[in-house]
Design an enzyme around this catalytic site. Structure first.
Site, PDB file in Angstrom:
ATOM      1  N   HIS A  54      -7.927   1.543  -4.673  1.00 30.24           N
ATOM      2  CA  HIS A  54      -8.963   1.334  -3.651  1.00 30.24           C
ATOM      3  C   HIS A  54      -9.630   2.682  -3.373  1.00 30.24           C
ATOM      4  CE1 HIS A  54      -9.625   0.196   0.898  1.00 30.24           C
ATOM      5  NE2 HIS A  54     -10.755   0.414   0.267  1.00 30.24           N
ATOM      6  N   ASP A  93      -7.068  -6.170   3.683  1.00 31.02           N
ATOM      7  CA  ASP A  93      -6.401  -4.869   3.790  1.00 31.02           C
ATOM      8  C   ASP A  93      -6.586  -4.318   5.195  1.00 31.02           C
ATOM      9  OD1 ASP A  93      -5.401  -2.316   3.361  1.00 31.02           O
ATOM     10  OD2 ASP A  93      -6.942  -1.728   1.908  1.00 31.02           O
ATOM     11  N   GLY A  94      -5.455  -4.096   5.870  1.00 30.07           N
ATOM     12  CA  GLY A  94      -5.488  -3.479   7.192  1.00 30.07           C
ATOM     13  C   GLY A  94      -4.813  -4.342   8.236  1.00 30.07           C
ATOM     14  N   GLY A  95      -3.657  -3.876   8.694  1.00 33.28           N
ATOM     15  CA  GLY A  95      -2.942  -4.610   9.744  1.00 33.28           C
ATOM     16  C   GLY A  95      -2.382  -5.948   9.286  1.00 33.28           C
ATOM     17  N   HIS A 110      -0.899  -1.160  -4.443  1.00 32.41           N
ATOM     18  CA  HIS A 110      -2.215  -0.773  -3.938  1.00 32.41           C
ATOM     19  C   HIS A 110      -2.209   0.731  -3.651  1.00 32.41           C
ATOM     20  CE1 HIS A 110      -5.964  -1.715  -1.688  1.00 32.41           C
ATOM     21  NE2 HIS A 110      -5.558  -0.801  -0.817  1.00 32.41           N
ATOM     22  N   GLY A 129      -1.369   1.618   9.583  1.00 32.89           N
ATOM     23  CA  GLY A 129      -0.775   1.470  10.910  1.00 32.89           C
ATOM     24  C   GLY A 129      -1.763   1.130  12.017  1.00 32.89           C
ATOM     25  N   MET A 152     -12.018  -5.486   4.452  1.00 32.52           N
ATOM     26  CA  MET A 152     -11.207  -4.585   5.282  1.00 32.52           C
ATOM     27  C   MET A 152     -11.028  -5.195   6.670  1.00 32.52           C
ATOM     28  SD  MET A 152     -10.450  -1.987   3.417  1.00 32.52           S
ATOM     29  CE  MET A 152      -9.606  -1.061   4.687  1.00 32.52           C
ATOM     30  N   MET A 154     -11.883   4.983  -1.534  1.00 36.62           N
ATOM     31  CA  MET A 154     -12.627   5.248  -0.294  1.00 36.62           C
ATOM     32  C   MET A 154     -13.213   6.647  -0.434  1.00 36.62           C
ATOM     33  SD  MET A 154      -9.825   3.601   2.235  1.00 36.62           S
ATOM     34  CE  MET A 154      -8.607   3.584   0.923  1.00 36.62           C
ATOM     35  N   GLY A 183      -9.111   4.476   6.515  1.00 31.81           N
ATOM     36  CA  GLY A 183      -8.742   5.853   6.850  1.00 31.81           C
ATOM     37  C   GLY A 183      -7.258   6.052   7.085  1.00 31.81           C
ATOM     38  N   MET A 230      -8.551   8.508  -0.719  1.00 34.38           N
ATOM     39  CA  MET A 230      -9.479   8.912   0.364  1.00 34.38           C
ATOM     40  C   MET A 230      -9.888  10.364   0.151  1.00 34.38           C
ATOM     41  SD  MET A 230      -7.615   7.223   3.651  1.00 34.38           S
ATOM     42  CE  MET A 230      -6.627   5.715   3.506  1.00 34.38           C
ATOM     43  N   GLY A 274       0.733  -2.131   4.298  1.00 31.24           N
ATOM     44  CA  GLY A 274       1.298  -0.789   4.350  1.00 31.24           C
ATOM     45  C   GLY A 274       2.497  -0.738   5.276  1.00 31.24           C
ATOM     46  N   SER A 275       2.228  -0.579   6.562  1.00 33.95           N
ATOM     47  CA  SER A 275       3.319  -0.408   7.540  1.00 33.95           C
ATOM     48  C   SER A 275       4.292  -1.570   7.553  1.00 33.95           C
ATOM     49  CB  SER A 275       2.748  -0.273   8.947  1.00 33.95           C
ATOM     50  OG  SER A 275       1.594   0.474   8.930  1.00 33.95           O
ATOM     51  N   ASP A 285      -4.382   3.862  -2.154  1.00 37.11           N
ATOM     52  CA  ASP A 285      -5.534   4.205  -1.317  1.00 37.11           C
ATOM     53  C   ASP A 285      -5.986   5.628  -1.574  1.00 37.11           C
ATOM     54  OD1 ASP A 285      -6.017   1.861   0.419  1.00 37.11           O
ATOM     55  OD2 ASP A 285      -3.911   2.178   0.910  1.00 37.11           O
ATOM     56  N   SER A 328       0.854  -1.195   0.000  1.00 37.64           N
ATOM     57  CA  SER A 328       0.000   0.000   0.000  1.00 37.64           C
ATOM     58  C   SER A 328       0.883   1.236   0.000  1.00 37.64           C
ATOM     59  CB  SER A 328      -0.891  -0.023   1.248  1.00 37.64           C
ATOM     60  OG  SER A 328      -1.424   1.243   1.465  1.00 37.64           O
TER      61      SER A 328
HETATM   62  C1  DX5 Z   1      -6.585   1.743   5.151  1.00 40.41           C
HETATM   63  C2  DX5 Z   1      -5.986   1.482   3.782  1.00 40.41           C
HETATM   64  C3  DX5 Z   1      -4.888   0.488   3.806  1.00 40.41           C
HETATM   65  C4  DX5 Z   1      -3.690   0.877   4.607  1.00 40.41           C
HETATM   66  C5  DX5 Z   1      -2.954  -0.380   4.986  1.00 40.41           C
HETATM   67  O1  DX5 Z   1      -7.680   2.583   5.017  1.00 40.41           O
HETATM   68  O2  DX5 Z   1      -6.986   0.999   2.913  1.00 40.41           O
HETATM   69  O3  DX5 Z   1      -4.522   0.064   2.506  1.00 40.41           O
HETATM   70  O4  DX5 Z   1      -2.818   1.757   3.939  1.00 40.41           O
HETATM   71  O5  DX5 Z   1      -1.946  -0.073   5.895  1.00 40.41           O
HETATM   72  P1  DX5 Z   1      -1.522  -1.089   7.064  1.00 40.41           P
HETATM   73  O6  DX5 Z   1      -1.020  -2.337   6.408  1.00 40.41           O
HETATM   74  O7  DX5 Z   1      -0.448  -0.335   7.805  1.00 40.41           O
HETATM   75  O8  DX5 Z   1      -2.743  -1.336   7.922  1.00 40.41           O
HETATM   76 ZN    ZN Z   2      -6.540  -0.002   0.882  1.00 45.54          ZN
END
Ligand code: DX5
Ligand code: ZN
Length: 221
Positions: free
Chosen positions: A67, A176-178, A34, A146, A138, A69, A143, A38, A198-199, A36, A9
């Protein structure tokens, strides 16, 4: 069974070194990038738009997994397709007529995905499931990068996998997420095959190359 794919991401990367970060992802075996998007309305944060997708397209040959959002995504589908998106995913919460939106995305030459917020039940997918190329579950509230992984979403992935199997759909299940070295295997066993990270990729203590490499290995074994 589909190949397992890793999709870093890019909003978690260092934007001052965007091309370098993208090349590290490529060298480490990332499958998709990926992105994001927003809007500060559907989610509290504002990130990037079509101009950024277009810059990623010029910097990389990897498919861009966009993605959205954003509220009223149908207004912007053409702009993201023109910018170079390979896949465009919309949230079920933003689309009263999901099959129609999926059809528009596909007519623009992209694959189409649908996403569920953690609080939205898998049943919200039912009307659109036969038409989708991908379902994104998700595992945090959208949003920010991390945030902590929500283990309750493991059961939702299993539920979506059963629904897809029941209609013999070949759609991807993306999470997606954590997603990290610890949580990726849990989502893989539940039936997911595309892993956004992401992180864990970009904030790895040994840098992006090592972060992506380590996760890619876990995803593909
Ligand atoms: C959250 C995003 C994710 C995010 C993932 O709203 O859609 O793609 O960047 O980051 P990590 O892997 O750190 O949760
Ligand atoms: Zn995403």
């Amino acid at each position: 069974m589909k190949n397992n794919l890793l999709a870093p991401s890019i909003i978690a990367s260092d934007f001052t070194r965007l091309a370098e970060e993208i090349h590290a992802c490529e060298s480490a075996g990332a499958d998709w990038l990926h992105v994001d998007v927003m809007d500060g309305h559907f989610v509290p944060t504002i990130t990037v738009g079509p101009l950024f997708v277009e810059a990623c397209k010029r910097a990389s040959k990897l498919p861009l997994d966009v993605h959205l959002m954003i509220s009223e995504p149908e207004k912007y589908l053409e702009a993201f397709a023109k910018a170079g998106a390979g896949n465009i995913t919309v949230h079920v919460e933003t689309c009263p007529d999901l099959p129609k939106v999926l059809k528009i995305i596909q007519s623009l030459g992209c694959t189409a995905g649908i996403t569920l917020n953690p609080s939205t039940p898998a049943s919200a997918l039912d009307s659109a499931l036969p038409f989708t190329d991908l379902v994104l579950v998700m595992s945090v509230n959208p949003g920010y990068s991390g945030q902590a992984f929500m283990p309750e979403m493991i059961g939702k992935v299993e539920e979506v996998r059963n629904k897809l199997n029941a209609i013999r759909s070949k759609a991807h299940i993306e999470v997606d997420g954590g997603i990290s070295a610890e949580t990726l295997p849990l989502m893989k066993s539940a039936g997911a095959n595309v892993f956004v990270t992401g992180s864990a990729a970009f904030k790895h203590p040994q840098g992006t190359l090592e972060g992506v490499r380590a996760l890619k290995k876990i995803a593909s074994t």
